[in-house]
Design an enzyme around this catalytic site. Structure first.
Site, PDB file in Angstrom:
ATOM      1  N   ASN A  10      24.878  -2.589 -15.765  1.00  0.00           N
ATOM      2  CA  ASN A  10      25.307  -2.986 -14.425  1.00  0.00           C
ATOM      3  C   ASN A  10      25.273  -4.511 -14.369  1.00  0.00           C
ATOM      4  O   ASN A  10      24.197  -5.105 -14.341  1.00  0.00           O
ATOM      5  CB  ASN A  10      24.337  -2.364 -13.400  1.00  0.00           C
ATOM      6  CG  ASN A  10      24.565  -2.879 -11.992  1.00  0.00           C
ATOM      7  OD1 ASN A  10      25.587  -3.515 -11.708  1.00  0.00           O
ATOM      8  ND2 ASN A  10      23.617  -2.602 -11.104  1.00  0.00           N
ATOM      9  N   LYS A  12      26.221  -6.391 -12.020  1.00  0.00           N
ATOM     10  CA  LYS A  12      26.002  -6.916 -10.659  1.00  0.00           C
ATOM     11  C   LYS A  12      27.016  -8.034 -10.360  1.00  0.00           C
ATOM     12  O   LYS A  12      28.168  -7.917 -10.768  1.00  0.00           O
ATOM     13  CB  LYS A  12      24.548  -7.376 -10.502  1.00  0.00           C
ATOM     14  CG  LYS A  12      23.566  -6.264 -10.928  1.00  0.00           C
ATOM     15  CD  LYS A  12      22.152  -6.525 -10.536  1.00  0.00           C
ATOM     16  CE  LYS A  12      21.292  -5.334 -10.991  1.00  0.00           C
ATOM     17  NZ  LYS A  12      19.900  -5.438 -10.554  1.00  0.00           N
ATOM     18  N   HIS A  93      23.203   2.026  -5.096  1.00  0.00           N
ATOM     19  CA  HIS A  93      22.245   1.118  -5.747  1.00  0.00           C
ATOM     20  C   HIS A  93      21.297   0.549  -4.686  1.00  0.00           C
ATOM     21  O   HIS A  93      21.712   0.272  -3.558  1.00  0.00           O
ATOM     22  CB  HIS A  93      22.991  -0.013  -6.464  1.00  0.00           C
ATOM     23  CG  HIS A  93      22.083  -0.821  -7.340  1.00  0.00           C
ATOM     24  ND1 HIS A  93      21.260  -1.794  -6.829  1.00  0.00           N
ATOM     25  CD2 HIS A  93      21.832  -0.761  -8.669  1.00  0.00           C
ATOM     26  CE1 HIS A  93      20.542  -2.314  -7.825  1.00  0.00           C
ATOM     27  NE2 HIS A  93      20.877  -1.697  -8.948  1.00  0.00           N
ATOM     28  N   GLU A  95      20.141  -2.281  -4.189  1.00  0.00           N
ATOM     29  CA  GLU A  95      20.545  -3.559  -3.590  1.00  0.00           C
ATOM     30  C   GLU A  95      21.538  -3.327  -2.458  1.00  0.00           C
ATOM     31  O   GLU A  95      21.542  -4.050  -1.465  1.00  0.00           O
ATOM     32  CB  GLU A  95      21.104  -4.488  -4.682  1.00  0.00           C
ATOM     33  CG  GLU A  95      19.968  -5.052  -5.542  1.00  0.00           C
ATOM     34  CD  GLU A  95      20.346  -5.438  -6.953  1.00  0.00           C
ATOM     35  OE1 GLU A  95      21.538  -5.546  -7.263  1.00  0.00           O
ATOM     36  OE2 GLU A  95      19.399  -5.604  -7.760  1.00  0.00           O
ATOM     37  N   GLU A 164      15.744   4.503 -10.149  1.00  0.00           N
ATOM     38  CA  GLU A 164      15.452   3.074 -10.269  1.00  0.00           C
ATOM     39  C   GLU A 164      14.406   2.685  -9.215  1.00  0.00           C
ATOM     40  O   GLU A 164      14.762   2.431  -8.056  1.00  0.00           O
ATOM     41  CB  GLU A 164      16.714   2.244 -10.039  1.00  0.00           C
ATOM     42  CG  GLU A 164      17.823   2.523 -11.039  1.00  0.00           C
ATOM     43  CD  GLU A 164      18.761   1.338 -11.160  1.00  0.00           C
ATOM     44  OE1 GLU A 164      18.889   0.816 -12.262  1.00  0.00           O
ATOM     45  OE2 GLU A 164      19.342   0.925 -10.145  1.00  0.00           O
ATOM     46  N   GLY A 170      14.650  -5.939 -11.874  1.00  0.00           N
ATOM     47  CA  GLY A 170      14.688  -7.388 -12.039  1.00  0.00           C
ATOM     48  C   GLY A 170      13.327  -8.051 -12.031  1.00  0.00           C
ATOM     49  O   GLY A 170      13.227  -9.273 -11.919  1.00  0.00           O
ATOM     50  N   SER A 209      14.285  -2.976 -15.156  1.00  0.00           N
ATOM     51  CA  SER A 209      13.646  -3.798 -16.201  1.00  0.00           C
ATOM     52  C   SER A 209      13.643  -3.161 -17.581  1.00  0.00           C
ATOM     53  O   SER A 209      12.733  -3.391 -18.382  1.00  0.00           O
ATOM     54  CB  SER A 209      12.216  -4.201 -15.784  1.00  0.00           C
ATOM     55  OG  SER A 209      12.266  -5.067 -14.672  1.00  0.00           O
TER      56      SER A 209
HETATM   57  P1  PGA Z   1      17.382  -4.722 -14.168  1.00  0.00           P
HETATM   58  O1  PGA Z   1      18.374  -4.006 -13.116  1.00  0.00           O
HETATM   59  O2  PGA Z   1      17.585  -4.000 -15.491  1.00  0.00           O
HETATM   60  O3  PGA Z   1      17.819  -6.139 -14.204  1.00  0.00           O
HETATM   61  O4  PGA Z   1      15.996  -4.515 -13.656  1.00  0.00           O
HETATM   62  C1  PGA Z   1      18.605  -2.627 -13.138  1.00  0.00           C
HETATM   63  C2  PGA Z   1      19.552  -2.232 -12.029  1.00  0.00           C
HETATM   64  O5  PGA Z   1      19.458  -2.785 -10.935  1.00  0.00           O
HETATM   65  O6  PGA Z   1      20.434  -1.361 -12.219  1.00  0.00           O
END
Ligand code: PGA
Length: 253
Positions: A10, A12, A93, A95, A164, A170, A209
């Site tokens: 992803n 983003k 997601h 976010e 997640e 992150g 992560s």
């Molecule tokens: P990350 O993000 O691997 O940077 O923690 C995962 C995600 O948000 O899909």
């Protein structure tokens, strides 16, 4: 037929045309690991160019609107994603749930719109740190699933679920392998309760992560069928290591 592990990047809000070189390198690496299904979700603006640049990997969107077309300035629908070359779409997601205030009902409508357009769906769920600390993480996640799993038609057929934990995205922090396994078992039970036998074949990905150093351990956890990777999917070097870890497990595990 065994279901292949699914490793999805992803990107983003990252990814200019200059980064197509990374996508090409990821595509070449993926072709060396036919036992793993690999995909990237770049920003909308790069989907068409990435589709042209790669051969062996899936290319998808990170979100879609619930309506197929209309007066929705700035939004992108599932049929438009298909038209630009996408084959799947991430929905729900954390976010978007947090920053765009997406509810379970909206996420479900997006999942159904994506499937109706012929896209595969990766539906994201996960608890916040406060919810984990309160001891209710499994209930939070299964309630999210109850509200956001698509129900229309053959919904389980082109569906993956990504677990997640919000606090792991992150941050460099990951749950214990035991906690990942326990949550994935709870998700599997919900999928089977919802879809019957078809729910047993839905891939459940872990995300948050994931990196080259922890991928093998996380992918080996109970009921983990792949990974949704953010930061570590932005370079071919780190993403290829994760694909390689999945391939090694699929071969020997
Ligand atoms: P990350 O993000 O691997 O940077 O923690 C995962 C995600 O948000 O899909």
């Amino acid at each position: 037929m065994a279901v292949l592990p699914y490793i999805v990047g992803n990107w983003k809000m990252n990814g200019t045309r200059a980064m197509l070189a990374e996508a090409r390198a990821i595509d070449r690496a993926a072709s060396r690991f036919p036992g793993v299904e690999v995909a990237l979700a770049p920003p909308f603006t790069l989907i068409g160019a990435m589709r042209e640049a790669v051969n062996d990997i899936g290319v998808g969107g990170q979100d879609c609107h619930v309506k197929p077309s209309g007066a929705y300035t700035g939004d992108v629908s599932a049929p438009l994603l298909v038209d630009t070359g996408a084959d799947f779409c991430i929905v729900g997601h954390s976010e978007r749930r947090a920053m765009a205030h997406e509810t379970d009902a909206l996420v479900r409508a997006k999942a159904e719109a994506a499937q109706a357009a012929g896209l595969g769906v990766i539906l994201c769920v996960g608890e916040t740190e406060a919810e984990r600390d309160s001891g209710h993480a499994e209930k939070v996640v299964t309630d999210q699933l109850a509200g956001s799993l698509p129900q229309a038609g053959d919904a389980a057929a082109k569906l993956s679920v990504a677990y997640e934990p919000v606090w792991a995205i992150g941050t460099g922090r990951v749950p214990s392998v035991d906690d990942v396994g326990a949550m994935h078992r709870a998700i599997r039970a919900k999928l089977v309760a919802t879809y019957g036998e078809a729910g047993a074949a839905v891939r459940v990905l872990y995300g948050g992560s994931v990196n080259a150093g922890n991928a093998a351990e996380l992918l080996a956890a109970d009921e983990v069928g792949g990974a949704l990777v953010g930061g570590a999917s932005l370079t071919a070097e780190s993403f290829t290591a994760i694909i390689g870890a999945a391939a090694a497990l699929a071969e020997h595990g």
